[in-house]
Scaffold this active site. Sequence first.
Site, PDB file in Angstrom:
ATOM      1  N   ASP A 126       0.851  -1.192   0.000  1.00  0.00           N
ATOM      2  CA  ASP A 126       0.000   0.000   0.000  1.00  0.00           C
ATOM      3  C   ASP A 126       0.888   1.244   0.000  1.00  0.00           C
ATOM      4  O   ASP A 126       1.756   1.385   0.867  1.00  0.00           O
ATOM      5  CB  ASP A 126      -0.886  -0.041   1.266  1.00  0.00           C
ATOM      6  N   ALA A 127       0.653   2.140  -0.953  1.00  0.00           N
ATOM      7  CA  ALA A 127       1.459   3.353  -1.061  1.00  0.00           C
ATOM      8  C   ALA A 127       1.310   4.249   0.164  1.00  0.00           C
ATOM      9  O   ALA A 127       2.127   5.156   0.370  1.00  0.00           O
ATOM     10  CB  ALA A 127       1.055   4.121  -2.317  1.00  0.00           C
ATOM     11  N   GLU A 144      -1.149   8.110 -12.461  1.00  0.00           N
ATOM     12  CA  GLU A 144      -2.599   7.927 -12.371  1.00  0.00           C
ATOM     13  C   GLU A 144      -3.012   6.955 -11.255  1.00  0.00           C
ATOM     14  O   GLU A 144      -3.964   6.195 -11.428  1.00  0.00           O
ATOM     15  CB  GLU A 144      -3.117   7.404 -13.712  1.00  0.00           C
ATOM     16  N   HIS A 148      -6.602   7.025  -6.306  1.00  0.00           N
ATOM     17  CA  HIS A 148      -7.169   5.846  -5.641  1.00  0.00           C
ATOM     18  C   HIS A 148      -6.861   5.857  -4.140  1.00  0.00           C
ATOM     19  O   HIS A 148      -7.394   5.030  -3.407  1.00  0.00           O
ATOM     20  CB  HIS A 148      -6.549   4.569  -6.201  1.00  0.00           C
TER      21      HIS A 148
HETATM   22  C1  LIG Z   1      -5.012   3.500 -13.160  1.00  0.00           C
HETATM   23  S1  LIG Z   1      -3.934   2.219 -12.587  1.00  0.00           S
HETATM   24  C2  LIG Z   1      -2.393   2.880 -13.139  1.00  0.00           C
HETATM   25  C3  LIG Z   1      -1.343   1.822 -13.261  1.00  0.00           C
HETATM   26  C4  LIG Z   1       0.018   2.261 -13.774  1.00  0.00           C
HETATM   27  N1  LIG Z   1       0.556   3.355 -13.008  1.00  0.00           N
HETATM   28  C5  LIG Z   1      -0.049   2.636 -15.224  1.00  0.00           C
HETATM   29  O1  LIG Z   1       0.077   3.822 -15.515  1.00  0.00           O
HETATM   30  O2  LIG Z   1      -0.207   1.743 -16.060  1.00  0.00           O
HETATM   31  C6  LIG Z   1      -3.858   2.514 -10.818  1.00  0.00           C
HETATM   32  C7  LIG Z   1      -2.922   1.582 -10.072  1.00  0.00           C
HETATM   33  O3  LIG Z   1      -2.773   2.055  -8.717  1.00  0.00           O
HETATM   34  C8  LIG Z   1      -2.789   0.946  -7.835  1.00  0.00           C
HETATM   35  N2  LIG Z   1      -3.176   1.413  -6.487  1.00  0.00           N
HETATM   36  C9  LIG Z   1      -4.348   1.943  -6.097  1.00  0.00           C
HETATM   37  N3  LIG Z   1      -4.315   2.254  -4.790  1.00  0.00           N
HETATM   38  C10 LIG Z   1      -3.088   1.909  -4.343  1.00  0.00           C
HETATM   39  C11 LIG Z   1      -2.439   1.983  -3.072  1.00  0.00           C
HETATM   40  N4  LIG Z   1      -3.066   2.470  -1.996  1.00  0.00           N
HETATM   41  N5  LIG Z   1      -1.167   1.537  -2.987  1.00  0.00           N
HETATM   42  C12 LIG Z   1      -0.527   1.012  -4.070  1.00  0.00           C
HETATM   43  N6  LIG Z   1      -1.085   0.934  -5.292  1.00  0.00           N
HETATM   44  C13 LIG Z   1      -2.348   1.370  -5.438  1.00  0.00           C
HETATM   45  C14 LIG Z   1      -3.802   0.012  -8.464  1.00  0.00           C
HETATM   46  O4  LIG Z   1      -3.690  -1.292  -7.963  1.00  0.00           O
HETATM   47  C15 LIG Z   1      -3.393   0.144  -9.944  1.00  0.00           C
HETATM   48  O5  LIG Z   1      -2.292  -0.701 -10.198  1.00  0.00           O
END
Ligand SMILES: C[S@@+](CC[C@H](N)C(=O)[O-])C[C@H]1O[C@@H](n2cnc3c(N)ncnc32)[C@H](O)[C@@H]1O
Length: 288
Positions: A126-127, A144, A148
């Site tokens: 988790d970021a 992007e 989230h």
């Molecule tokens: C719209 S996708 C973008 C993926 C990638 N950055 C790309 O440009 O192809 C959003 C990504 O953020 C990840 N994500 C969402 N919330 C997150 C969190 N709290 N910690 C880590 N990753 C997260 C999702 O699992 C997904 O892989």
Amino acid sequence: MASGETTSTAFPSPGEIGHFYDRTGRHLTRFFGGAMHYGYWTGPDDDSSLEEASERFTDLMAEKLGVAGGRILDLGCGTGEPAIRVARTTGAEVIGISVSAEDVRTATARAAAAGLAERVRFEVADAMAPPFPTDSFDAVLALESMGHMPDRARVLAEIARVLRPGGRLAFCEAFRKATLSPEAERAARAVFDAWMGGSPLIPIEDYPPLVRGAGLELDEVVDVSVNIQKTQAHLMERMRAGLDEDPEFPPDLARVMQAQRDVLPFRDEIVAQGGYGGYLVVTAHLPA
Ligand SMILES: C[S@@+](CC[C@H](N)C(=O)[O-])C[C@H]1O[C@@H](n2cnc3c(N)ncnc32)[C@H](O)[C@@H]1O
């Protein structure tokens, strides 16, 4: 709460967002053309495909990081295409994290297939609590993904913690453009909800204090709304075809399509307000 944040409740948890990508990542990677982010077009005459525009956006974000070699953290790495591309163009070691186990599986396989398994790695994390020591990265990229994450201030504070002094950050995401009537607001927000946007959209002017509040020095905030505009038409065309033809089209994405249809009655109002969501690129660094 920043000044423009909505008070909408029931944002999905990181676990729910991870499961969304577990279920949809394979399809989304195909619809978006390799990565899972918007494309970047240079102007109205630029007739690049979504694939070309998406790669251009990854390259632009890597340029904003301005690194050659070193160690990059890719926050919200998706299915790994950007991390692999950035590793190639910068020579850096890249570590990607995602809350989706399926993302990490796919991304790891793609890095291996690209012959980059030694230099490009992925893990589920988790970021908002990245499992890395202080001062351990030369740069952080968040393509992007921040929209989230329920608490941007916390994510930025964690980014500042893991960056080495002088280390750089580049992220891109949607921002809140217009104030709409409550009905139009609900419909427009529902589109972001269907995409599992875990965080309220905030206006562009909230970004400088947010970034500085984490102890980072802001380099620039750029409104690239016009450059990413063509993404929507490309993406919806592919998703519509998927919905019509693919028996395995994920129900999550059918809900996205429905939310898009539900917003149509408010289109004139949204256009008159200049659009609901804009799109920005932010770059910053940790003071040396
Ligand atoms: C719209 S996708 C973008 C993926 C990638 N950055 C790309 O440009 O192809 C959003 C990504 O953020 C990840 N994500 C969402 N919330 C997150 C969190 N709290 N910690 C880590 N990753 C997260 C999702 O699992 C997904 O892989």
